[in-house]
Design an enzyme around this catalytic site. Structure first.
Site, PDB file in Angstrom:
ATOM      1  N   SER A  85      47.300  31.180  41.240  1.00  0.00           N
ATOM      2  CA  SER A  85      48.270  32.275  41.122  1.00  0.00           C
ATOM      3  C   SER A  85      47.492  33.547  40.842  1.00  0.00           C
ATOM      4  CB  SER A  85      49.214  32.020  39.956  1.00  0.00           C
ATOM      5  OG  SER A  85      48.551  32.249  38.720  1.00  0.00           O
ATOM      6  N   ASP A  86      48.128  34.698  40.965  1.00  0.00           N
ATOM      7  CA  ASP A  86      47.494  35.900  40.439  1.00  0.00           C
ATOM      8  C   ASP A  86      47.673  35.879  38.914  1.00  0.00           C
ATOM      9  OD1 ASP A  86      46.188  38.294  40.085  1.00  0.00           O
ATOM     10  OD2 ASP A  86      47.193  39.303  41.739  1.00  0.00           O
TER      11      ASP A  86
END
Ligand code: NOJ
Length: 764
Positions: free
Chosen positions: A283-284
């Protein structure tokens, strides 16, 4: 090329999925070992592998990273760059955890580790994939020696909105150029063997559509129609995948109302089912937890469920997986097989990186490799090759090096080390290594010339961001209004008593990057006023731009005879600019985007569709009544110090069956008196079809170096990859039997023209 056969089933509308299970990666030596290890792991240990923990206390945590590692709650660490600190944590993982599984250390090595290269947008302006591969392999060597195994790069987001601050990290507006550069970066980072001591795992980010944020405002929603998604925004990601990118990062923003981190269309339908991706998705930062902030997930548990089941293997920094996945499995809401499938490619990557055999950085070796002198040479070469000459009236450049002259280097960026690179995009860089333009000109001309510099104006941001606090910039306004006037006058006086003025203007490093979008493209602060006052002295003035987006330089484009776009050129940027200004090197870069006249024209890109009243139609030359609708400079534009003639565009067969290859050649000759480089570009237009096709599309390019009088014939080939497009109406990739235009030239306004026709295979 996108996966044609399966992509046809994957329109944006076709997203009806039942409980999504991440497909198990196919067996290979690494996954076989990973499988065996997985059998021995507890649920908690598996969830630990899915969690990436901040190595610095950026996101507050009650436990230290070391405690997390000791508890088996980290599969990866991010944001550390010191090999000693990395080894210390790695030792805890390898020596103190039950299964001795090493950590993967990840960092944003975007335009260098310690040796800082030009920003990625600048490197795209080189139109030189071999150079970009060399740069990223140099960055990889420094990073891996220091214990970094994984870079969060390349950023392959197409953007057509220069208000967006992260334009600096990408390759501009075009999917064909963007794909070539994505491939080069992945090759540079990863090489052919990830277990080599000089390679790092690449991460294609931000999947996908981040560059289309509403209003250019960072993090805002993107709404991208299906045909644009497949034809414009997705191709560089697919190119990165085909080049072997081992990981992808999900994007922060909503894409068509679904956050990137829970977007099943992107992460499953496109990435895994259509393209067959077998690596892992991270994920970011914080974006799993932020699914609640988006107003998408009900609570953190729901966020963990939705991100994991959408296809995000690793939670970057939010610790939402750590806190909630165990509970979801125990409540039987999540089958353990989903967890297993998510963990497997992470373990496989650790085997592939050779971490079980060599988990530690060799700190002594790191000291030798990091910042080595030959790396600075690559940085200088990259800065030279990235520069774009925008104007050179009466061939005023290159400047004369003769002794006895006086040169004024004026502007807020003339002597600023911090602003020659993106501090935000280079966590580990050291700005004290940067040579400024003023220093470099002084060094080049030596005692024989008088080189003085003056800032003239100061720049500041109105709304500083979180990152400004982190990186200690940008400077607060230090000048009183009286001082500001005095400094302004000092600079103009300096110009008046000099033979030549080099204006160094543009943007602070902190004016672009994450959370650094802007509403205008104006030159910040009083720079235009200073430029006009300096020009009024009547001296010969050169403008050097230091920036990460196109700025409104309309006045300069009409009044300053020589303009060199140097971008944020990295630690050797000052030297590169001096080389270019004084003819020790020649500019050969080209714009990787269309340069608008003003922010009001955004979005402006060359590959737009024709309209019922094309620009060529009588009385319809502009769509605006207050401005031409044409750009200030076209996509692909850039001058050099010599002249080139591009001629003799030949299409080998005027008719080619669909599925065949159209072979094209074109000649390029250096007709000037200096050696130089030209980027020859090939554009096509499909004249009719199931959809309106862009007025032009780049489909080939080659940067060639030619001595005076030298001529080369360049071959280009147009096959299915170049001629196909996604039809939103037919929900598939199509190549149509139609007439095509083809142009070759030095930018997207190329006029050298020919045609060919694709005919149905049966008519052969
Ligand atoms: C947030 C940025 O969007 C992403 O590009 C970066 O890799 C991560 N932070 C980690 O630093």
């Amino acid at each position: 090329m996108l996966h044609r056969s399966l992509a046809g089933k994957a329109g944006l509308c076709a997203i009806a999925l039942s409980l999504p299970l991440l497909p198990a990666p196919p067996a290979n030596p690494h996954t076989t070992k990973a499988q065996a290890l997985l059998q021995r792991m507890t649920l908690e240990e598996k969830i630990g592998q899915l969690s990436q923990i901040g190595g610095i206390n950026f996101i507050p945590d009650a436990l230290t990273p070391e405690q997390r590692v000791r508890l088996g709650q980290a599969g990866s660490i991010l944001w550390l760059s010191d090999p000693a600190a990395i080894n210390k944590l790695q030792r805890v993982a390898v020596e103190e955890t039950r299964l001795h599984i090493p950590l993967i250390f990840g960092l944003d090595v975007i335009h260098g580790f310690k040796t800082i290269f030009p920003i990625p947008l600048a490197m795209a302006a080189s139109w030189d994939p071999a150079l970009i591969e060399k740069v990223q392999s140099t960055a990889a060597r420094e990073a891996r020696a220091s214990g970094i195994h994984w870079t969060f790069a390349p950023m392959v987001d197409i953007t057509r909105d220069p208000r967006w601050g992260r334009m600096i990290e990408g390759a501009g507006e075009d999917p064909f150029l963007g794909s070539a550069i994505a491939r080069a970066q992945v090759r540079g980072f990863q090489g052919s063997d990830l277990s080599s001591p000089d390679r790092v795992l690449a991460c294609a980010k931000h999947f996908a559509g981040y560059g289309a944020a509403d209003g250019g405002r960072d993090y805002d929603s993107s709404y991208i129609p299906e045909d644009q998604m497949w034809n414009v925004y997705l191709p560089p990601f697919h190119a990165a995948l085909q080049a072997g990118a081992g990981t992808f990062m999900s994007a922060y923003m909503d894409l068509n109302d679904v956050p990137g981190t829970a977007n099943r269309f992107l992460l499953q339908t496109v990435l895994r089912k259509t393209w067959g991706f077998q690596g892992f998705v991270v994920s970011d930062a914080n974006s799993v937890g932020d699914l609640t902030t988006h107003g998408f997930a009900r609570d953190k548990r729901d966020a963990a469920y939705r991100a994991l089941t959408a296809g995000v293997n690793m939670d970057m920094a939010s610790r939402t997986y750590l806190d909630h996945l165990g509970e979801l499995v125990k409540q039987r809401r999540l089958p353990v097989s989903v967890i297993d499938n998510a963990v497997l490619p992470i373990l496989a990557a650790k085997y592939q990186l050779g971490l079980f055999e060599h988990p530690y950085a060799d700190e002594a070796l790191a000291r030798q490799i990091v910042g080595a002198a030959d790396h600075a040479k690559v940085a200088r070469e990259a800065a030279v090759r990235s520069a774009v000459l925008l104007r050179n009236e009466r061939q005023l450049l290159p400047l004369d090096k003769r002794a006895g002259r006086s040169i004024a280097v004026i502007g807020p960026l003339a002597d600023s080390q911090r602003d020659l690179y993106s501090m935000w995009a280079s966590f580990s860089g050291d700005f004290t290594k940067v040579t400024t333009v003023a220093q470099a000109i002084r060094a080049k001309l030596g005692a024989g010339a008088r080189v003085e510099s003056a800032p003239g104006v100061e720049l500041r941001k109105i709304y500083p961001s979180m990152f400004d606090r982190m990186f200690g910039g940008p400077p607060k306004s230090a000048w009183t209004p009286e001082q500001a006037d005095t400094e302004f006058k000092k600079a103009v006086d300096l110009a008046s008593r000099s033979d030549v003025v080099v204006l160094v203007m543009g943007e602070l490093s902190a004016m672009n990057g994450e959370s650094a979008s802007q509403t205008t493209l104006d030159l910040p602060g009083r720079q235009l006023e200073l430029m006009q006052a300096v020009a009024a002295t009547g001296k010969f003035v050169v403008l050097v731009l230091i920036n990460g987006r196109p700025l409104d330089i309309s006045w300069a484009a009409g009044h300053i005879p020589a303009i060199l776009e140097a971008w944020h050129p990295g630690q050797e940027g000052g030297n590169a600019v001096a080389d270019l200004l004084f003819g020790d090197a020649a500019p050969g870069g080209k714009l990787p985007f269309t340069w608008p006249r003003s922010a009001g024209q955004i979005p402006l890109y060359y590959a737009h569709n024709l309209t019922h009243q094309p620009d060529s139609a009588k009385d319809f030359g502009s769509r605006y009544w207050d401005s031409p609708s044409s750009p200030l400079y076209p996509f692909g534009y850039g001058l050099g110090y010599t002249r080139f003639a591009i001629s003799n565009l030949r299409v080998r067969a005027a008719q080619v069956p669909v599925g065949g290859k159209v072979e094209v050649t074109v000649d390029v000759e250096n007709t000037g008196s200096r050696a130089g480089e030209e980027v020859v570009q090939l554009y096509i237009h499909q004249q009719a079809g199931a959809a309106s096709r862009p007025v032009r599309q780049l489909k080939g390019f080659a940067r060639v170096s030619l001595q005076p009088g030298e001529k080369k014939t360049l071959p280009f080939s147009l096959g299915n990859d170049e001629l196909t497009y996604w039809s939103a109406e037919q929900k598939k990739w199509i190549v149509e039997a139609e007439n095509f235009d083809v142009w070759a030239g030095a930018d997207s306004n190329a006029t050298l023209h020919s045609t060919f026709r694709l005919i149905p295979p049966a008519a052969r």
